[in-house]
Structure formats: C-alpha cells, structure tokens
Design a protein around this motif. Structure first.
Motif, PDB file in Angstrom:
ATOM      1  N   ASN A  94       0.904  -1.279  -0.135  1.00  0.00           N
ATOM      2  CA  ASN A  94      -0.008   0.008  -0.242  1.00  0.00           C
ATOM      3  C   ASN A  94       0.938   1.300  -0.152  1.00  0.00           C
ATOM      4  N   THR A  95       1.933   1.091   0.717  1.00  0.00           N
ATOM      5  CA  THR A  95       3.075   2.303   0.700  1.00  0.00           C
ATOM      6  C   THR A  95       3.562   2.459  -0.863  1.00  0.00           C
ATOM      7  N   ALA A 164      22.508   8.466  17.459  1.00  0.00           N
ATOM      8  CA  ALA A 164      21.508   9.520  16.992  1.00  0.00           C
ATOM      9  C   ALA A 164      22.238  10.818  17.657  1.00  0.00           C
ATOM     10  N   ILE A 165      22.455  11.788  17.048  1.00  0.00           N
ATOM     11  CA  ILE A 165      22.861  12.999  17.279  1.00  0.00           C
ATOM     12  C   ILE A 165      21.665  13.593  18.133  1.00  0.00           C
ATOM     13  N   GLN A 166      20.521  13.477  17.488  1.00  0.00           N
ATOM     14  CA  GLN A 166      19.521  14.230  18.316  1.00  0.00           C
ATOM     15  C   GLN A 166      18.223  13.133  17.974  1.00  0.00           C
ATOM     16  N   CYS A 167      17.295  13.089  18.753  1.00  0.00           N
ATOM     17  CA  CYS A 167      15.976  12.206  18.543  1.00  0.00           C
ATOM     18  C   CYS A 167      14.724  13.188  18.454  1.00  0.00           C
ATOM     19  N   TYR A 168      14.212  12.844  17.684  1.00  0.00           N
ATOM     20  CA  TYR A 168      12.856  13.805  17.596  1.00  0.00           C
ATOM     21  C   TYR A 168      11.608  12.955  17.450  1.00  0.00           C
ATOM     22  N   TYR A 169      10.498  13.154  18.170  1.00  0.00           N
ATOM     23  CA  TYR A 169       9.311  12.470  17.851  1.00  0.00           C
ATOM     24  C   TYR A 169       8.318  13.132  16.935  1.00  0.00           C
ATOM     25  N   LEU A 170       8.206  12.809  15.872  1.00  0.00           N
ATOM     26  CA  LEU A 170       7.159  13.553  14.775  1.00  0.00           C
ATOM     27  C   LEU A 170       5.810  12.423  14.630  1.00  0.00           C
ATOM     28  N   PRO A 171       5.092  12.285  15.493  1.00  0.00           N
ATOM     29  CA  PRO A 171       3.976  11.182  15.430  1.00  0.00           C
ATOM     30  C   PRO A 171       3.210  11.307  14.220  1.00  0.00           C
ATOM     31  N   LEU A 172       2.937  10.420  13.572  1.00  0.00           N
ATOM     32  CA  LEU A 172       1.814  10.046  12.402  1.00  0.00           C
ATOM     33  C   LEU A 172       1.049   9.113  12.774  1.00  0.00           C
ATOM     34  N   ASN A 173      -0.372   9.486  12.262  1.00  0.00           N
ATOM     35  CA  ASN A 173      -1.397   8.329  12.329  1.00  0.00           C
ATOM     36  C   ASN A 173      -0.825   6.995  11.723  1.00  0.00           C
ATOM     37  N   GLU A 174      -1.200   5.969  12.372  1.00  0.00           N
ATOM     38  CA  GLU A 174      -0.677   4.571  12.118  1.00  0.00           C
ATOM     39  C   GLU A 174      -1.526   4.240  10.967  1.00  0.00           C
ATOM     40  N   LEU A 175      -1.042   3.946   9.859  1.00  0.00           N
ATOM     41  CA  LEU A 175      -1.731   3.751   8.505  1.00  0.00           C
ATOM     42  C   LEU A 175      -2.208   2.208   8.372  1.00  0.00           C
ATOM     43  N   LYS A 176      -1.484   1.401   9.201  1.00  0.00           N
ATOM     44  CA  LYS A 176      -1.679  -0.187   9.207  1.00  0.00           C
ATOM     45  C   LYS A 176      -3.071  -0.491   9.485  1.00  0.00           C
ATOM     46  N   SER A 177      -3.869   0.473  10.511  1.00  0.00           N
ATOM     47  CA  SER A 177      -5.251   0.295  11.041  1.00  0.00           C
ATOM     48  C   SER A 177      -6.331   0.208   9.923  1.00  0.00           C
ATOM     49  N   SER A 178      -5.846   1.233   8.822  1.00  0.00           N
ATOM     50  CA  SER A 178      -6.830   1.418   7.765  1.00  0.00           C
ATOM     51  C   SER A 178      -6.576  -0.027   6.578  1.00  0.00           C
ATOM     52  N   ASP A 179      -5.742  -0.494   6.615  1.00  0.00           N
ATOM     53  CA  ASP A 179      -5.313  -1.752   5.505  1.00  0.00           C
ATOM     54  C   ASP A 179      -6.736  -2.608   5.559  1.00  0.00           C
ATOM     55  N   GLY A 180      -7.014  -2.650   4.197  1.00  0.00           N
ATOM     56  CA  GLY A 180      -8.412  -3.521   4.045  1.00  0.00           C
ATOM     57  C   GLY A 180      -9.639  -2.719   4.187  1.00  0.00           C
ATOM     58  N   THR A 181      -9.705  -1.463   4.594  1.00  0.00           N
ATOM     59  CA  THR A 181     -11.136  -0.800   4.706  1.00  0.00           C
ATOM     60  C   THR A 181     -11.304  -0.036   3.596  1.00  0.00           C
ATOM     61  N   ASP A 182     -12.539   0.399   3.712  1.00  0.00           N
ATOM     62  CA  ASP A 182     -12.755   1.654   2.395  1.00  0.00           C
ATOM     63  C   ASP A 182     -11.987   2.663   2.667  1.00  0.00           C
ATOM     64  N   GLU A 183     -11.561   3.165   3.720  1.00  0.00           N
ATOM     65  CA  GLU A 183     -10.788   4.480   3.954  1.00  0.00           C
ATOM     66  C   GLU A 183      -9.230   4.307   3.589  1.00  0.00           C
ATOM     67  N   GLU A 185      -7.154   3.947   0.755  1.00  0.00           N
ATOM     68  CA  GLU A 185      -6.713   4.801  -0.155  1.00  0.00           C
ATOM     69  C   GLU A 185      -6.407   6.097   0.392  1.00  0.00           C
ATOM     70  N   ALA A 186      -7.636   6.699   0.817  1.00  0.00           N
ATOM     71  CA  ALA A 186      -7.590   8.039   1.032  1.00  0.00           C
ATOM     72  C   ALA A 186      -6.771   8.390   2.309  1.00  0.00           C
ATOM     73  N   ASN A 187      -6.636   7.226   3.151  1.00  0.00           N
ATOM     74  CA  ASN A 187      -5.698   7.584   4.588  1.00  0.00           C
ATOM     75  C   ASN A 187      -4.262   7.565   3.802  1.00  0.00           C
ATOM     76  N   TYR A 188      -3.913   6.694   3.175  1.00  0.00           N
ATOM     77  CA  TYR A 188      -2.488   6.589   2.743  1.00  0.00           C
ATOM     78  C   TYR A 188      -2.100   8.002   1.961  1.00  0.00           C
ATOM     79  N   LEU A 189      -3.058   8.288   1.084  1.00  0.00           N
ATOM     80  CA  LEU A 189      -2.532   9.439   0.511  1.00  0.00           C
ATOM     81  C   LEU A 189      -2.700  10.794   1.208  1.00  0.00           C
ATOM     82  N   ALA A 190      -3.544  10.963   1.954  1.00  0.00           N
ATOM     83  CA  ALA A 190      -3.865  12.096   3.234  1.00  0.00           C
ATOM     84  C   ALA A 190      -2.381  12.048   4.083  1.00  0.00           C
ATOM     85  N   ILE A 191      -1.843  11.055   4.531  1.00  0.00           N
ATOM     86  CA  ILE A 191      -0.839  10.880   5.221  1.00  0.00           C
ATOM     87  C   ILE A 191       0.537  11.278   4.330  1.00  0.00           C
TER      88      ILE A 191
END
Length: 211
Positions: A94-95, A164-183, A185-191
C-alpha cells in the motif's frame, strides 16, 4: 522492471503539498526545532543524515524517506534520508501504491518473497535510493544521523539509539489500521501529503537558516 502507475509529477505534488499550511498547525515549533538541529549539523559538517524510524519500517517511515529524498534535491541540500524500524517486515504494497500515485517510480532490484529491495526515483531526479524494510541500525543507514521517530513504540526506544545526534518524535497516524478498509486509499494519500508538507517545511527552513 520499472513500476509506475501515475502520470502525476512527484515534484509537482511536493510543491503543491508545501503550500498547504493547514497541516502545520500545532506542529510548527517542532518542525522548526528539527530544522534548526539539521542546520546546525549541516553548518558543521556540510552533510546531514536523517533516519526515519517506526515500528517495522513498512509504511510511515518509508513515506518520510521518499519525500525527504525529493526535498533534498529540490532545495539543493546535501541531506541523505534513510529509514528503519525496531523490527523487519517488508515495504508494504500500500505504501508502494501510494508513492506511485504521487509520481515515484519503483525498480525491483532484489526479489525476495518476504522483503524485496527497490530503487526509487522520480522524473526530475538524477539519482535514486534503495529501499527495503530493515532495522534502524542496519549498515545501509549512514551514521551519525538525526533520528525522527514516527510511532510511539519507536519513540520509547529513543534512549537506546546511541548513534543518534538528536532524536525527535514526529508522530503520524498509524496507517496499518486502515489496511483493507474503505478508507485505506484516502488515508494513505492524506498521510503521504502531510509528510510531503512537513518535510518541505523543514527543508525550506534549513535552506533559509544556512543561507
């Protein structure tokens, strides 16, 4: 075999994404902190290695690596993007489909049923990057690097990332949860668009700081 399923230019998609500042609200200060850290390293060594880290290096971290690869070329910066995970799985199909829809091309380099290697490029690029699922400390990921984690699990592991020189947390919505659902394609493109927007903002800021 070259795999591409879209006539969209990745560079055009990226430029359009960088204009969508609505994605930046609430995260602008964090993005600037990352940019300032990158600029400091760039000024010192004239090179920066970025390592995007998630749980299994199959979705969010791969999107980040691809858009950072394009952003470095777009802004003319000697910044190298890598990705890794706490576990190894595979570059999720999907990625791949999502990046293809936004103008990236995939060349199969090394076939393996569980974890193939691909070369990624886009129409305006002179270079390509090799992508596959791997641990964050795989030898393919150049050190030292600035680590950017995209999942809570990876963030909790940050204190153990000694290279690591520095470590930053840039959270993204987990895409795995939308695999196989109607959402799905839209979720992957949005992220993917969100990632392109934020990566573009960071790289533009780095360019401005070092100029």
């Amino acid at each position: 075999m070259m795999l591409r399923t879209s006539n969209i230019s990745a560079k055009s998609f990226f430029i359009n994404a960088t204009k969508k500042n609505n994605f930046l609200e609430g995260r602008r200060n964090l993005l600037l902190q990352i940019a300032e850290s990158m600029a400091k390293e760039y000024t010192k060594n004239e090179i920066v290695n970025l390592n995007f880290i998630c749980s299994d290096n199959s979705r969010e971290s791969q999107l980040c690596q691809a858009w950072a690869f394009l952003a470095a070329h777009h802004y003319g910066l000697n910044i190298h993007s890598f990705s890794g995970g706490l576990e190894v799985s595979s570059f999720h199909r999907n990625t791949i489909k999502t990046l293809q829809k936004t103008g990236f091309s995939f060349q199969l380099e090394d076939f393996a049923h569980q974890n193939p290697k691909y070369s990624i490029s886009y129409s305006d690029s002179r270079n390509s990057i090799i992508v596959f699922s791997k641990l964050y400390d795989n030898s393919a990921n150049k050190e030292p690097f600035i680590a950017i984690t995209t999942s809570k699990k990876a963030e909790e592991h940050c204190p153990l990332i000694s290279n690591a020189i520095q470590c930053y947390y840039l959270p993204l919505n987990e895409l795995k949860s939308s695999d196989g659902t109607d959402e799905q394609e839209a979720n992957y493109l949005a992220i993917s668009e969100k990632v392109a927007t934020e990566i573009g903002y960071i790289f533009a800021a780095v360019k401005e700081i070092i100029s």
